[in-house]
Design an enzyme around this catalytic site. Structure first.
Site, short mmCIF file in Angstrom:
data_model
loop_
_atom_site.label_atom_id
_atom_site.label_comp_id
_atom_site.label_asym_id
_atom_site.label_seq_id
_atom_site.Cartn_x
_atom_site.Cartn_y
_atom_site.Cartn_z
N GLU A 173 -10.33 -15.12 -9.90
CA GLU A 173 -10.15 -16.51 -9.48
C GLU A 173 -11.30 -16.75 -8.51
OE1 GLU A 173 -8.09 -18.84 -10.41
OE2 GLU A 173 -6.94 -17.58 -11.78
N THR A 228 -19.12 -11.18 -3.91
CA THR A 228 -19.69 -12.39 -3.32
C THR A 228 -20.19 -12.15 -1.89
OG1 THR A 228 -19.06 -14.58 -2.51
CG2 THR A 228 -17.30 -13.00 -2.68
N ASP A 229 -21.13 -12.99 -1.45
CA ASP A 229 -21.58 -12.89 -0.06
C ASP A 229 -20.51 -13.40 0.92
OD1 ASP A 229 -21.73 -15.61 -0.63
OD2 ASP A 229 -23.83 -15.85 -0.08
N GLU A 230 -19.49 -14.08 0.40
CA GLU A 230 -18.47 -14.66 1.29
C GLU A 230 -17.65 -13.60 2.01
OE1 GLU A 230 -16.25 -17.97 -0.19
OE2 GLU A 230 -17.97 -18.81 -1.24
N TYR A 254 -9.75 -16.63 -0.81
CA TYR A 254 -10.65 -16.14 -1.88
C TYR A 254 -11.48 -14.96 -1.39
CZ TYR A 254 -15.00 -15.84 -4.57
OH TYR A 254 -16.08 -15.37 -5.27
N LYS A 256 -11.55 -10.96 -2.47
CA LYS A 256 -12.74 -10.28 -3.00
C LYS A 256 -13.09 -9.08 -2.10
CE LYS A 256 -15.08 -11.25 -6.03
NZ LYS A 256 -15.03 -10.89 -7.47
N ASN A 284 -24.22 -19.35 -7.06
CA ASN A 284 -24.93 -19.52 -8.33
C ASN A 284 -24.87 -20.97 -8.78
OD1 ASN A 284 -24.68 -16.53 -10.32
ND2 ASN A 284 -24.64 -16.65 -8.11
N TYR A 312 -17.65 -32.62 2.04
CA TYR A 312 -16.74 -32.08 3.06
C TYR A 312 -17.40 -32.12 4.44
CZ TYR A 312 -14.29 -29.98 -0.99
OH TYR A 312 -13.64 -29.76 -2.18
N ASP A 321 -12.89 -32.15 6.11
CA ASP A 321 -13.55 -30.87 5.84
C ASP A 321 -12.60 -29.88 5.17
OD1 ASP A 321 -15.64 -29.13 5.82
OD2 ASP A 321 -15.82 -28.93 8.00
P1 NAD Z 1 -15.40 -18.45 -13.16
O1 NAD Z 1 -14.19 -18.95 -12.46
O2 NAD Z 1 -16.33 -19.41 -13.80
O3 NAD Z 1 -14.97 -17.41 -14.29
C1 NAD Z 1 -13.96 -16.45 -14.09
C2 NAD Z 1 -13.53 -15.91 -15.44
O4 NAD Z 1 -12.52 -14.92 -15.22
C3 NAD Z 1 -12.92 -16.98 -16.35
O5 NAD Z 1 -13.45 -16.87 -17.65
C4 NAD Z 1 -11.43 -16.64 -16.35
O6 NAD Z 1 -10.76 -16.98 -17.55
C5 NAD Z 1 -11.47 -15.13 -16.13
N1 NAD Z 1 -10.22 -14.64 -15.54
C6 NAD Z 1 -9.57 -15.13 -14.45
N2 NAD Z 1 -8.44 -14.42 -14.23
C7 NAD Z 1 -8.38 -13.47 -15.19
C8 NAD Z 1 -7.47 -12.42 -15.51
N3 NAD Z 1 -6.34 -12.24 -14.77
N4 NAD Z 1 -7.73 -11.62 -16.55
C9 NAD Z 1 -8.86 -11.79 -17.31
N5 NAD Z 1 -9.74 -12.78 -17.08
C10 NAD Z 1 -9.52 -13.59 -16.03
O7 NAD Z 1 -16.14 -17.54 -12.09
P2 NAD Z 1 -17.70 -17.27 -11.87
O8 NAD Z 1 -18.22 -18.30 -10.95
O9 NAD Z 1 -18.35 -17.04 -13.16
O10 NAD Z 1 -17.63 -15.90 -11.05
C11 NAD Z 1 -17.59 -14.66 -11.74
C12 NAD Z 1 -17.54 -13.54 -10.71
O11 NAD Z 1 -18.68 -13.60 -9.87
C13 NAD Z 1 -16.32 -13.61 -9.79
O12 NAD Z 1 -15.88 -12.29 -9.57
C14 NAD Z 1 -16.87 -14.22 -8.51
O13 NAD Z 1 -16.13 -13.77 -7.40
C15 NAD Z 1 -18.28 -13.67 -8.50
N6 NAD Z 1 -19.28 -14.50 -7.81
C16 NAD Z 1 -19.43 -15.83 -8.13
C17 NAD Z 1 -20.43 -16.57 -7.51
C18 NAD Z 1 -20.65 -18.03 -7.84
O14 NAD Z 1 -21.45 -18.69 -7.17
N7 NAD Z 1 -20.00 -18.59 -8.84
C19 NAD Z 1 -21.27 -15.96 -6.56
C20 NAD Z 1 -21.07 -14.62 -6.25
C21 NAD Z 1 -20.09 -13.89 -6.90
O1 DAU Z 2 -21.29 -17.75 -1.97
C1 DAU Z 2 -20.81 -17.35 -3.21
C2 DAU Z 2 -19.61 -18.19 -3.58
O2 DAU Z 2 -20.12 -19.49 -3.90
C3 DAU Z 2 -18.81 -17.62 -4.74
O3 DAU Z 2 -18.27 -16.39 -4.37
C4 DAU Z 2 -17.70 -18.60 -5.15
O4 DAU Z 2 -17.03 -18.09 -6.30
C5 DAU Z 2 -18.33 -19.93 -5.49
O5 DAU Z 2 -17.33 -20.87 -5.82
C6 DAU Z 2 -19.17 -20.44 -4.31
O6 DAU Z 2 -18.31 -20.80 -3.19
P1 DAU Z 2 -18.56 -22.14 -2.33
O7 DAU Z 2 -17.29 -22.50 -1.68
O8 DAU Z 2 -19.77 -22.00 -1.48
O9 DAU Z 2 -18.93 -23.16 -3.54
P2 DAU Z 2 -18.50 -24.68 -3.83
O10 DAU Z 2 -19.32 -25.13 -4.99
O11 DAU Z 2 -17.03 -24.85 -3.92
O12 DAU Z 2 -19.00 -25.45 -2.53
C7 DAU Z 2 -20.35 -25.40 -2.12
C8 DAU Z 2 -20.45 -26.14 -0.79
O13 DAU Z 2 -20.21 -27.55 -1.02
C9 DAU Z 2 -19.42 -25.71 0.23
O14 DAU Z 2 -19.99 -25.77 1.53
C10 DAU Z 2 -18.32 -26.76 0.12
C11 DAU Z 2 -19.09 -28.02 -0.29
N1 DAU Z 2 -18.36 -28.94 -1.17
C12 DAU Z 2 -17.79 -28.46 -2.30
C13 DAU Z 2 -17.10 -29.30 -3.16
C14 DAU Z 2 -16.45 -28.76 -4.41
C15 DAU Z 2 -18.27 -30.32 -0.84
O15 DAU Z 2 -18.82 -30.76 0.18
N2 DAU Z 2 -17.59 -31.13 -1.70
C16 DAU Z 2 -16.99 -30.69 -2.84
O16 DAU Z 2 -16.37 -31.50 -3.57
#
Ligand code: NAD
Ligand code: DAU
Length: 364
Positions: free
Chosen positions: A85, A134-136, A169, A173, A199, A226, A299
Site C-alpha cells: 500500500e 522509500t526515503d520516507e 505508511y 515500510k 517517482n 496541501y 495540510d
Molecule cells: P502502487 O500503489 O502503484 O502499486 C502497488 C502494487 O502492489 C499494486 O499493483 C497493488 O495491486 C499491489 N499490491 C498491493 N497490496 C498487495 C497485496 N497484498 N498482495 C499483492 N499485491 C499487492 O505503488 P508504487 O508507487 O508503484 O510503489 C511500489 C513500491 O515502491 C512500494 O513498495 C513503495 O513503497 C515503493 N516506493 C514508491 C515510491 C513512489 O514514489 N511511488 C518511491 C519509493 C518507494
Molecule cells: O518519497 C517517496 C514516496 O513518495 C513514496 O514512498 C510514496 O509511495 C509516494 O506516494 C510518495 O509519497 P508523497 O506523499 O511524497 O507523494 P504524493 O504524490 O502523495 O505527494 C507529493 C507532495 O504533494 C506531498 O508533499 C503532498 C503534496 N500533495 C499531494 C497530493 C496528492 C498536495 O499538496 N496535494 C495533493 O492533492
C-alpha cells in the site's frame, strides 16, 4: 534460466520493472505477482501479454501457503518485492491495511522464501530477496526557506541516517525494511534494501500529486495544494528507478542498502506550476491559463517538510545515475497522460470518483 518473481508488478513502478526485465532478459522467466488492488492494473502491462518469458499470477502477498507453493512449483531464484500500500493519505485514514500488507505481507514472503530456499541442496547460493523501500523511512529534513533554489537545505538522507518514520505508511515500510534485514542477520538470507525518493512518470495512479493534477488541469478541476505548498520532494523519473533496480539486483552487494534519487528537489508549489504550464502548452491553452485552479487546502496530518536523497553511494559503487533531466521527464510524463486518456478514464470512473470526492471534502 533464472526465475524471478516481481511483486506489485501491476502497479506504477512495478510495471516499469517488469517491462524492463522481460525485454532485457529473454532467458529469465519473469513472474509478475499482484493482488490487483485498486492500485494494480493489468492494462499497465498489456504490451507484454503473450511474451514467452512473462507470466502473471494474481495473489495476495499475505497468502503464505500460496506463495510457498508458487516458489516450489516455479523454482524461484529471485524476488523483487514492490507490492505495498503506497499512498500516505490512505495510510492516515486506514493504517491497518498498511500494517497488514506492508509488514505482514513482507514477512510472509520472507518466511516462504526461507522455507523453500533452505530446503534446496544449494540453500541460498545464487538467490536474492530484494526489497524496494522509500526515503520516507528516514523522516523529514529541515527546510531552508531563505534559499530560492534547490537544494533547500544542507543535509540529505544517506544510507546511515537513522530511521524516524512519521506516517503510518512510512512506519509500515520501516518495519518491513527491518524484517528484511533481520532475515539476513538471523538466517543468512541474501537480502538487499533500497530507499528511493518520489517517482513520477507514466502509469502512476491518479491519487499521487503529478497524475492527479495533470488530470484535474485537463478537466479544469481545482488543484488541492496541501498547506502552503512549501514542502519539498526529490523527484526521479520512474524508468531511472527501474534501471537502478536492475543494476542493484544484479550487482549490488548482499546485506547492503542503497539510496536512489536524482538530486532533484522541488517545492510542491513550484512543481505544480511547471505541471500547469506544461499541460496548458500541450493542450494549446494560453500560458498559465490554469494557474487559478490552485486551491490551498488544509495540510496533510504530519506532513513531512522535506525529503532529499544522497545517492552518491550508488553512483560510486555501481555506476548508476539518472539518465533524464527533469524538464525532459516532466514533458514525457505530461504528454503520456494526455495521450492516454482512455487509461485515465478507465481508472477515474466508478469507485475512484467516490474516493476522491470523499478525500476532497475532508481536506477542505
Ligand atoms: P502502487 O500503489 O502503484 O502499486 C502497488 C502494487 O502492489 C499494486 O499493483 C497493488 O495491486 C499491489 N499490491 C498491493 N497490496 C498487495 C497485496 N497484498 N498482495 C499483492 N499485491 C499487492 O505503488 P508504487 O508507487 O508503484 O510503489 C511500489 C513500491 O515502491 C512500494 O513498495 C513503495 O513503497 C515503493 N516506493 C514508491 C515510491 C513512489 O514514489 N511511488 C518511491 C519509493 C518507494
Ligand atoms: O518519497 C517517496 C514516496 O513518495 C513514496 O514512498 C510514496 O509511495 C509516494 O506516494 C510518495 O509519497 P508523497 O506523499 O511524497 O507523494 P504524493 O504524490 O502523495 O505527494 C507529493 C507532495 O504533494 C506531498 O508533499 C503532498 C503534496 N500533495 C499531494 C497530493 C496528492 C498536495 O499538496 N496535494 C495533493 O492533492
Amino acid at each position: 534460466m533464472k526465475t524471478i518473481v516481481i511483486t506489485g508488478g501491476a502497479g506504477f513502478i512495478g510495471s516499469h520493472v517488469v517491462r524492463l526485465f522481460v525485454h532485457k532478459y529473454p532467458n529469465y522467466r519473469i513472474i509478475c505477482l499482484d493482488k490487483l488492488t485498486y492500485a494494480g492494473n493489468l492494462s499497465n502491462l498489456k504490451d507484454l501479454e503473450g511474451l514467452p518469458n512473462y507470466m502473471f499470477v494474481k495473489m495476495d502477498i499475505c497468502d503464505f501457503e500460496a506463495f510457498h507453493a508458487l516458489m516450489q512449483e516455479h523454482k524461484v531464484d529471485g524476488i523483487i518485492h514492490l507490492a505495498a500500500e503506497s499512498h500516505v493519505d490512505r495510510s492516515i485514514k486506514d493504517p491497518f491495511t498498511f500494517a497488514r500488507t506492508n509488514v505482514m505481507g513482507t514477512l510472509s514472503l520472507l518466511q516462504a522464501a526461507k522455507l523453500y530456499w533452505e530446503s534446496l541442496p544449494e540453500k541460498y547460493e545464487g538467490k536474492r530477496f530484494y526489497h524496494i523501500s522509500t526515503d520516507e523511512v528516514y523522516g523529514a529534513l529541515a527546510l531552508d526557506t531563505s534559499s530560492e533554489k534547490a537544494p533547500y537545505g544542507r543535509d540529505f538522507f544517506t544510507e546511515t541516517t537513522p530511521y524516524n518514520p512519521h506516517s503510518p505508511y512510512s512506519a509500515s515500510k520501516a518495519s518491513s525494511d527491518h524484517f528484511v534485514r533481520a532475515f539476513h542477520d538471523t538466517y543468512g538470507m541474501p537480502t538487499i534494501v533500497t530507499n528511493c525518493s518520489n517517482n513520477y512518470g507514466p502509469y502512476q495512479f491518479p491519487e499521487k500529486l503529478i497524475p492527479l493534477f495533470i488530470n484535474n488541469i485537463r478537466h479544469r478541476k481545482p488543484l488541492p495544494v496541501y498547506g502552503k505548498g512549501e514542502n519539498v520532494r526529490d523527484w526521479l523519473y520512474v524508468e531511472d528507478h527501474a534501471r537502478a533496480i536492475d543494476v542493484i539486483f544484479h550487482k549490488g552487494a548482499v546485506a547492503e542498502t542503497y539510496n536512489i534519487g536524482g538530486f532533484n528537489e522541488w517545492k510542491n508549489i513550484d512543481i505544480i506550476k511547471v505541471v500547469i504550464r506544461t499541460v496548458d502548452r500541450l493542450l494549446g491553452r494560453p500560458d498559465g491559463a490554469d494557474l487559478d485552479l490552485i486551491t490551498y487546502v488544509t495540510d496533510r496530518a504530519g506532513h513531512d517538510l522535506r525529503y532529499a536523497i544522497d545517492s552518491s553511494k550508488l553512483k560510486e559503487e555501481l555506476g548508476w545515475e539518472p539518465s533524464l533531466q527533469f524538464e525532459e521527464g516532466i514533458e514525457k510524463t505530461v504528454r503520456w497522460y494526455l495521450d492516454n486518456e482512455e487509461w485515465m478514464n478507465n481508472i477515474t470512473s466508478g469507485d475512484y470518483q467516490k474516493y476522491y470526492d470523499e478525500m476532497y471534502r475532508e481536506i477542505n
